[in-house]
Design an enzyme around this catalytic site. Sequence first.
Site, PDB file in Angstrom:
ATOM      1  N   ARG A 164      23.691  22.025  -4.140  1.00 56.06           N
ATOM      2  CA  ARG A 164      22.681  21.607  -5.112  1.00 56.06           C
ATOM      3  C   ARG A 164      22.344  22.664  -6.158  1.00 56.06           C
ATOM      4  O   ARG A 164      22.449  22.410  -7.349  1.00 56.06           O
ATOM      5  CB  ARG A 164      21.384  21.215  -4.379  1.00 56.06           C
ATOM      6  CG  ARG A 164      21.511  19.992  -3.506  1.00 56.06           C
ATOM      7  CD  ARG A 164      20.145  19.451  -3.165  1.00 56.06           C
ATOM      8  NE  ARG A 164      20.211  18.367  -2.192  1.00 56.06           N
ATOM      9  CZ  ARG A 164      19.166  17.643  -1.815  1.00 56.06           C
ATOM     10  NH1 ARG A 164      17.971  17.907  -2.297  1.00 56.06           N
ATOM     11  NH2 ARG A 164      19.296  16.672  -0.925  1.00 56.06           N
TER      12      ARG A 164
ATOM     13  N   HIS B  17      26.748  10.915  -5.385  1.00 56.22           N
ATOM     14  CA  HIS B  17      25.611  11.826  -5.217  1.00 56.22           C
ATOM     15  C   HIS B  17      24.383  11.063  -4.714  1.00 56.22           C
ATOM     16  O   HIS B  17      23.503  10.681  -5.492  1.00 56.22           O
ATOM     17  CB  HIS B  17      25.305  12.503  -6.569  1.00 56.22           C
ATOM     18  CG  HIS B  17      24.414  13.698  -6.463  1.00 56.22           C
ATOM     19  ND1 HIS B  17      24.856  14.928  -6.032  1.00 56.22           N
ATOM     20  CD2 HIS B  17      23.104  13.856  -6.744  1.00 56.22           C
ATOM     21  CE1 HIS B  17      23.864  15.802  -6.064  1.00 56.22           C
ATOM     22  NE2 HIS B  17      22.790  15.163  -6.485  1.00 56.22           N
TER      23      HIS B  17
ATOM     24  N   TYR C  55      16.067   3.404 -21.243  1.00 56.60           N
ATOM     25  CA  TYR C  55      15.909   3.379 -22.698  1.00 56.60           C
ATOM     26  C   TYR C  55      16.949   4.230 -23.423  1.00 56.60           C
ATOM     27  O   TYR C  55      17.154   4.048 -24.615  1.00 56.60           O
ATOM     28  CB  TYR C  55      14.515   3.881 -23.089  1.00 56.60           C
ATOM     29  CG  TYR C  55      13.391   3.042 -22.544  1.00 56.60           C
ATOM     30  CD1 TYR C  55      13.280   1.690 -22.878  1.00 56.60           C
ATOM     31  CD2 TYR C  55      12.436   3.582 -21.705  1.00 56.60           C
ATOM     32  CE1 TYR C  55      12.247   0.917 -22.367  1.00 56.60           C
ATOM     33  CE2 TYR C  55      11.396   2.832 -21.190  1.00 56.60           C
ATOM     34  CZ  TYR C  55      11.310   1.485 -21.526  1.00 56.60           C
ATOM     35  OH  TYR C  55      10.290   0.723 -21.028  1.00 56.60           O
TER      36      TYR C  55
END
Length: 823
Positions: A47, A93, A136
């Site tokens: 990570r 993931h 968006y």
Amino acid sequence: MTESRSAPSASDRAPHETADERIEDIDISQEMEGSFLEYAYSVIYSRALPDARDGLKPVQRRILFMMQDMGLRPEKGHVKSARVVGEVMGKLHPHGDSSIYDALVRLAQGFAMRLPLVDGHGNFGSLDDGPAASRYTEARLAGAALAMTEALDEDVVDFVPNYDNQIMQPEVLPSAVPNLIVNGASGIAVGMATNLAPHNLVEVVDGAKHLLRHPEATVDELMEFVPGPDLPGGGTIVGLDGVKDAYRTGRGAFRTRAKVAVEQLGPRRTGLIVTELPYLVGPERVIEKIKQGVEGKKLSGISDVADLTDRKNGLRLVITLKTGFSPEAVLEQLYRYTPLEDSFSINSVALVQGQPQTLGLREMLRVFLDHRISVITRRSQFRLNKRRERLHLVEGLLIAILDIDEVIQLIRTSDDAEAARTRLMQVFDLSEAQAEYILELRLRRLTKFSRVELEAERDELQAEIERLLEILGSDERLRDVVAEEMDAAAAAFGTPRRTLLTGAVVRPARAAAASASLEVADTPCTVLLSATGRALRIDRDPEALDAPRSASRATKHGAVIARVDGTVRGELGAILSDGTLHRFTPVDLPLVPAASIAFSAGAKLADYIGVSDKQLRVVGLVPLETETPIGLFTLQGTVKRAVLIELPAKPAFEVISLKPGDRLVGAFPAPDDSEIAAVTSDAQLLRFPAASVRPQGRAAAGMAGIRLGAEARVVFAGAVPEGAEARVVTVADSSITLPGTDVATAKVSDWTEFPAKGRATGGVRAQRFLKWEDQIACAWVGVGEPRVLAADGTARKLPEELGKRDGSGQPIDGSAAYIGVAP
């Protein structure tokens, strides 16, 4: 230690226990230690930390790989970011959509990444605000991302299973650019963190190529190519000691400053204009800190701050200063108390062969180069195998085409495909792969034209195989390919350096009274006015005036038409062409060293004193409340002398009454022992004693100064001290051609060649016109080194030899618009 025990008998079993229970005693310290190590390893490896080879964290690598797999190339249309997030989360993931979207957004932010890898469409956030939701915004790969994922299908890197062993994903990307150094990285793992600054791609590639050719190169040698970080937002890095430490050891710190310019905002208003900020510092944060500093009395001299940033002009933060405060001193306080100066700590921790390591510049470049050498070696071997396989098939097909009738007959007489393949192998000495390929071939390929194509393909394949064998057989050639591909990436995606690198700046000692130290002292100064209307001030400190002047000057440093002595906070007068005098204080005029005067740094004096009419120009500077008369000369030949005492308190007032259509062309000190000179457009020069013009009041209109010919006008007027070694400069051209399209002629004459005449006479000829000339474009009479300028401020070279009083001029290199004296 872990102990086990068997399930108790029915008689011994507690009421809440069941027959299939199994209870283990575990040492809690060992369990916590083991679990924590597993968690730490997961965070570090999976990570938080980037791989030193491609500079990407796992989530970033998976985003780019999945976007490439989805076909989201730069030439294709954008798709919803939510779709990309869903694909990455579902296939590669499984750690939540928010973390994936945050990583995607950062890859698209130009202010965070020096080389963005994702092309975002929509609101991807700013330095002060977060992005819009993933539903968006839209995204696709940027051009640089293709260099990161290029040749993934050519066995250049190892692939590993995804979390559920259903899909294969790359362990690392091929990465044709040194992404770790170029884009930097940041992350917090367990017990360690990483923070790397972005760099310039072109510089990093140059450094990598040097290390490729010189494996023993030192950090100091590499810093000749990679001098320091290059931040996306520009700014200035102050001092490189911390950068050098980071390049050597992997740890260091440096300070960044905003790019700030001092500009004139209006009449007597000076501002600090911020156009670049330190890395990841937003304008709203700066404004907030400035307001807090002003309210807390830490900052002085600031009257307003506004954010005028827009998409067309970029960042523009305007900090308006109070009158009388030194911009440099206020800026130093802003650096001290606001994020206009910020620090960046480098901690270069990355994964090398799965282990976190602290890397210096040389080590990071070495890991990247080793990775690229491995990628190109594997790619070359893969391509070699493919070319050999294809050549083998082409050669078999060419054998078949040479005797195509026999091949067809052999196939027709065979019982089945297996028999046909066997007979082809035996008769034509083909391999099994060649025979199978011939059997599957369409008949339309078996033409004469196809044979030509196959022969050309064979030759091309053989040449390609030789090239690949050369790469694989020569370490030097392999390194050449690595360097060539890095050069190609730098040429395609490199941009000029944005961040300025400077030496360390020593902070001044903190004054006891901060506000007092910010105000400009009322020291003696001289204000200079250039022919193009710009003004600046210089100190009249003896040490400053005695400093050696610059040996060479730029062509646009201007020419002086007026100078006046005063004090920084004292009042001076600027006389305009409409006959008005405007009071002004030079405190906010740009201060420049006397040793290197450049009017490009000056302020437009008309704007400084608040004149809105662009048709008006400043024709002279005068001291106020002085008994020395000033001379005024108009376009239509009127002259006046006035004494500026007992002046009105108004900021602007009239000093001469002008006739309709008339205007001032000169305003200058004119003591009784001086001579007034005027030059007209028809090449007449008149000199007469200043004492012959009696001083008049402010409302007077003056008296006749020079008798003008038909359609002539005055182009210059000034005063020459008694006995001075003055020069006369005139420039002639034609009035019927467009300005700047012809070559003018100039003449420099000695002042003594011009006889004195009485006031209101016609004077004597100052220059003989050539057949195509009909006017004096500009003229000058005075003491000092004359300088002629074009309309854009470019200097024109004057004749070195003095000319006769009524002689013609010598050609100069272009037209002329202004004449003054060198500063």
